[in-house]
Design an enzyme around this catalytic site. Sequence first.
Site, short mmCIF file in Angstrom:
data_model
loop_
_atom_site.label_atom_id
_atom_site.label_comp_id
_atom_site.label_asym_id
_atom_site.label_seq_id
_atom_site.Cartn_x
_atom_site.Cartn_y
_atom_site.Cartn_z
N SER A 150 0.87 -1.18 0.00
CA SER A 150 0.00 0.00 0.00
C SER A 150 0.90 1.22 0.00
O SER A 150 2.08 1.13 0.37
CB SER A 150 -0.88 -0.01 1.26
OG SER A 150 -1.52 1.24 1.46
N TYR A 163 -1.99 -0.59 10.72
CA TYR A 163 -2.02 -0.92 9.29
C TYR A 163 -0.74 -0.46 8.61
O TYR A 163 -0.12 -1.22 7.85
CB TYR A 163 -3.24 -0.25 8.65
CG TYR A 163 -3.36 -0.48 7.16
CD1 TYR A 163 -3.76 -1.71 6.66
CD2 TYR A 163 -3.11 0.56 6.26
CE1 TYR A 163 -3.88 -1.92 5.30
CE2 TYR A 163 -3.24 0.36 4.90
CZ TYR A 163 -3.62 -0.88 4.42
OH TYR A 163 -3.74 -1.08 3.06
#
Length: 266
Positions: A150, A163
């Site tokens: 990501s 995350y």
Amino acid sequence: MTPATANATSELLRGKHAVVTGGARGIGAAVTRALLDHGARVTVLGRSAEPQPQGALDFKKSGQLAYAKADVGDPVAVAHAFKSARARSGPIDILVNNAGQAASAPFLKTDANLWRRMMTVNLDGTFHCIHAALPEMLSAGWGRIINMASTAGLTGYAYVTAYCASKHAVVGLTRSLALEVATKCVTVNAICPGFTDTELVTESVAHIVAKTGRTPEAARAELAARNPQKRLVQPEEVANAVAWLCLPGSEAVTGQTIAVAGGEVM
């Protein structure tokens, strides 16, 4: 700007067997379709018995598409699923570690359970699946491992510390392993999407609406504004980057983090 999202088709991956974790939804479904379109056999690995990627039924009927059930955070279940996939569709040549979760919370409200959940799925799951697939790639002298990271693996975002930490760790794993297998004709890369128009973004929009009282349209616009192109990335754009890393001509690309984010991270 309206992006072109049609996948190219070829037979360049004919004879290759790919495992795509989380391959029935969002980016994973687009990756599954892209690899099928290039002639690969694909095993979709998910927590459901037969998670049907949209538009892929014709491939199932032709025998190119199969399923395996496992929670990627469970190494025993992963080993069993990969064994089943191998028995059904042959040695695993391509692994796309797409399964993942995202959760947001201020740091002081990020408890040990949330932290462990992010690490178990995003990082441990990637580790377990590589462990299950890499030996046969090394034996065959060819392999492609693509880890779905990501932009959160390249920069920091507030309120998603767990995350971000998990995705930064995936990037580190990618770079280290790429060096370890660099002379073995196995490449290891990470794709780092920005905000992508999937169910995950829909969930993020709902969270923003619930917390701030903004309209869904305003919440989506806020996420899209992070992208210099002022739009959400399309899943097919991410899938096309994955497919390219598997196709002939990408052999010299390894240990890289490729951002598909409209220029958000440079």
